[in-house]
Design a protein around this motif. Sequence first.
Motif, PDB file in Angstrom:
ATOM      1  N   ILE A 111      -5.795  -5.246  21.314  1.00 24.10           N
ATOM      2  CA  ILE A 111      -6.723  -4.958  20.237  1.00 24.10           C
ATOM      3  C   ILE A 111      -5.915  -4.703  18.986  1.00 24.10           C
ATOM      4  O   ILE A 111      -4.890  -4.032  19.014  1.00 24.10           O
ATOM      5  CB  ILE A 111      -7.593  -3.722  20.573  1.00 24.10           C
ATOM      6  N   SER A 112      -6.370  -5.240  17.876  1.00 18.20           N
ATOM      7  CA  SER A 112      -5.724  -5.011  16.589  1.00 18.20           C
ATOM      8  C   SER A 112      -6.719  -4.337  15.664  1.00 18.20           C
ATOM      9  O   SER A 112      -7.917  -4.608  15.733  1.00 18.20           O
ATOM     10  CB  SER A 112      -5.275  -6.336  15.973  1.00 18.20           C
ATOM     11  N   THR A 113      -6.253  -3.416  14.821  1.00 14.48           N
ATOM     12  CA  THR A 113      -7.157  -2.791  13.868  1.00 14.48           C
ATOM     13  C   THR A 113      -6.873  -3.294  12.475  1.00 14.48           C
ATOM     14  O   THR A 113      -5.763  -3.689  12.154  1.00 14.48           O
ATOM     15  CB  THR A 113      -7.058  -1.257  13.890  1.00 14.48           C
ATOM     16  N   MET A 114      -7.898  -3.258  11.629  1.00 16.36           N
ATOM     17  CA  MET A 114      -7.829  -3.826  10.291  1.00 16.36           C
ATOM     18  C   MET A 114      -7.497  -2.752   9.270  1.00 16.36           C
ATOM     19  O   MET A 114      -8.050  -1.672   9.292  1.00 16.36           O
ATOM     20  CB  MET A 114      -9.176  -4.451   9.912  1.00 16.36           C
ATOM     21  N   ASP A 115      -6.608  -3.047   8.345  1.00 16.81           N
ATOM     22  CA  ASP A 115      -6.303  -2.170   7.212  1.00 16.81           C
ATOM     23  C   ASP A 115      -5.790  -3.046   6.080  1.00 16.81           C
ATOM     24  O   ASP A 115      -4.668  -3.519   6.125  1.00 16.81           O
ATOM     25  CB  ASP A 115      -5.252  -1.126   7.591  1.00 16.81           C
ATOM     26  N   VAL A 116      -6.632  -3.239   5.068  1.00 14.49           N
ATOM     27  CA  VAL A 116      -6.261  -4.165   3.993  1.00 14.49           C
ATOM     28  C   VAL A 116      -5.245  -3.564   3.036  1.00 14.49           C
ATOM     29  O   VAL A 116      -4.685  -4.264   2.201  1.00 14.49           O
ATOM     30  CB  VAL A 116      -7.505  -4.612   3.192  1.00 14.49           C
ATOM     31  N   HIS A 117      -4.979  -2.264   3.137  1.00  9.51           N
ATOM     32  CA  HIS A 117      -4.075  -1.614   2.193  1.00  9.51           C
ATOM     33  C   HIS A 117      -2.643  -1.539   2.695  1.00  9.51           C
ATOM     34  O   HIS A 117      -1.780  -0.998   2.020  1.00  9.51           O
ATOM     35  CB  HIS A 117      -4.575  -0.194   1.897  1.00  9.51           C
ATOM     36  N   ALA A 155     -12.388 -12.774  13.334  1.00  8.07           N
ATOM     37  CA  ALA A 155     -11.459 -11.916  12.598  1.00  8.07           C
ATOM     38  C   ALA A 155     -11.735 -11.932  11.099  1.00  8.07           C
ATOM     39  O   ALA A 155     -11.571 -10.914  10.417  1.00  8.07           O
ATOM     40  CB  ALA A 155     -10.019 -12.343  12.870  1.00  8.07           C
ATOM     41  N   ALA A 156     -12.177 -13.072  10.569  1.00  3.02           N
ATOM     42  CA  ALA A 156     -12.481 -13.152   9.134  1.00  3.02           C
ATOM     43  C   ALA A 156     -13.623 -12.210   8.763  1.00  3.02           C
ATOM     44  O   ALA A 156     -13.614 -11.591   7.687  1.00  3.02           O
ATOM     45  CB  ALA A 156     -12.821 -14.582   8.746  1.00  3.02           C
ATOM     46  N   ILE A 207     -12.528  -5.082   3.756  1.00  6.71           N
ATOM     47  CA  ILE A 207     -12.421  -5.203   2.302  1.00  6.71           C
ATOM     48  C   ILE A 207     -13.600  -4.528   1.614  1.00  6.71           C
ATOM     49  O   ILE A 207     -13.450  -3.897   0.560  1.00  6.71           O
ATOM     50  CB  ILE A 207     -12.336  -6.687   1.888  1.00  6.71           C
ATOM     51  N   ASP A 208     -14.791  -4.610   2.214  1.00  5.96           N
ATOM     52  CA  ASP A 208     -15.978  -4.002   1.607  1.00  5.96           C
ATOM     53  C   ASP A 208     -15.838  -2.491   1.474  1.00  5.96           C
ATOM     54  O   ASP A 208     -16.461  -1.879   0.606  1.00  5.96           O
ATOM     55  CB  ASP A 208     -17.226  -4.333   2.428  1.00  5.96           C
ATOM     56  N   GLY A 209     -15.046  -1.882   2.345  1.00  7.44           N
ATOM     57  CA  GLY A 209     -14.680  -0.487   2.170  1.00  7.44           C
ATOM     58  C   GLY A 209     -15.692   0.548   2.590  1.00  7.44           C
ATOM     59  O   GLY A 209     -15.599   1.707   2.179  1.00  7.44           O
ATOM     60  N   HIS A 210     -16.663   0.199   3.420  1.00  6.45           N
ATOM     61  CA  HIS A 210     -17.670   1.180   3.822  1.00  6.45           C
ATOM     62  C   HIS A 210     -17.706   1.411   5.330  1.00  6.45           C
ATOM     63  O   HIS A 210     -18.708   1.890   5.862  1.00  6.45           O
ATOM     64  CB  HIS A 210     -19.056   0.738   3.337  1.00  6.45           C
ATOM     65  N   ALA A 211     -16.634   1.105   6.009  1.00 11.19           N
ATOM     66  CA  ALA A 211     -16.595   1.324   7.451  1.00 11.19           C
ATOM     67  C   ALA A 211     -16.484   2.816   7.746  1.00 11.19           C
ATOM     68  O   ALA A 211     -15.847   3.571   7.023  1.00 11.19           O
ATOM     69  CB  ALA A 211     -15.410   0.585   8.068  1.00 11.19           C
ATOM     70  N   THR A 212     -17.114   3.227   8.825  1.00  8.48           N
ATOM     71  CA  THR A 212     -16.988   4.599   9.316  1.00  8.48           C
ATOM     72  C   THR A 212     -15.984   4.569  10.457  1.00  8.48           C
ATOM     73  O   THR A 212     -16.309   4.185  11.580  1.00  8.48           O
ATOM     74  CB  THR A 212     -18.344   5.136   9.810  1.00  8.48           C
ATOM     75  N   GLY A 213     -14.755   4.951  10.192  1.00 10.69           N
ATOM     76  CA  GLY A 213     -13.714   4.875  11.205  1.00 10.69           C
ATOM     77  C   GLY A 213     -13.029   3.518  11.204  1.00 10.69           C
ATOM     78  O   GLY A 213     -12.905   2.858  10.170  1.00 10.69           O
TER      79      GLY A 213
END
Length: 274
Positions: free
Chosen positions: A5-11, A252-253, A260-266
Amino acid sequence: NPASISTMDVHSPLTDVAGVVAGVGPGVNDFAVGDQVVAMLNSMNGGGLAEYAVAAANLTVKRTPNVSAAEGAGLPIAAGTALQALRSIGAKFDGTGEPLNVLVTAASGGVGLYAVQLAKLANLHVTATCGARNAELVRGLGADEVLDYRTPEGAAMRSPSGRRYDGVVHCTVGVGWPAFEPLMAPRGKVVDITPNFSAMLTSALHAVTLRRKRLVPLLLSPNKADLEFLVGLVEEGKLRTVVDSRFPLGDAAKAWQKSIDGHATGKIVVEMEG
């Protein structure tokens, strides 16, 4: 491997992964095929959005079956950042720390949710900002005071109990040093985990002028000891990974767009099929 499993972090140029060891390189003696692990990857050398990933042994730790892949995959970047931010404020996790007051902004995000939990483990008083829909979640993870950032009171970020902040784990953007300065204790630190150019200049000025109240940019310093500590907390049931959503590798996209939308909870996780 296919169970990873990979987690997303655009920063961040780093990537979180968790899975099972499919092979080890020469000179690697601490891991064997079949070990369940959590690792941090440098995306410049290949990221985690693949069925197989190559991880450095010095940034990989074992996890027991009590720590799922999704729980483990959220730890390296987000929880690691929260841990290092709190330590830079003065938090200690061995029972010897002072009873500090901290503010966590964007507390329902990937770093913020870990920061709230870790701050309570360090016996700190936590004020948190988030949207109203996540207030109960953040309070349930340990926040003593929760402010809705969309209200005037939340935007002001003042502690409802009147406390001055010894530290701020600043997890959002668009709020600069002038907003924090009147809220800080005499030696308070604002730790900015996504510093922009203006924040870097302010921090440099504070350092040169030996300001007691100061802005401190945080660039994560990856290390195995922190990751082992965090995995251990999850195994002991003291730290929780909040998963916002799960996507298969083929989507994945969509996961990236949600990040990127920035409103995920966790955390947003991408699961490998198979």
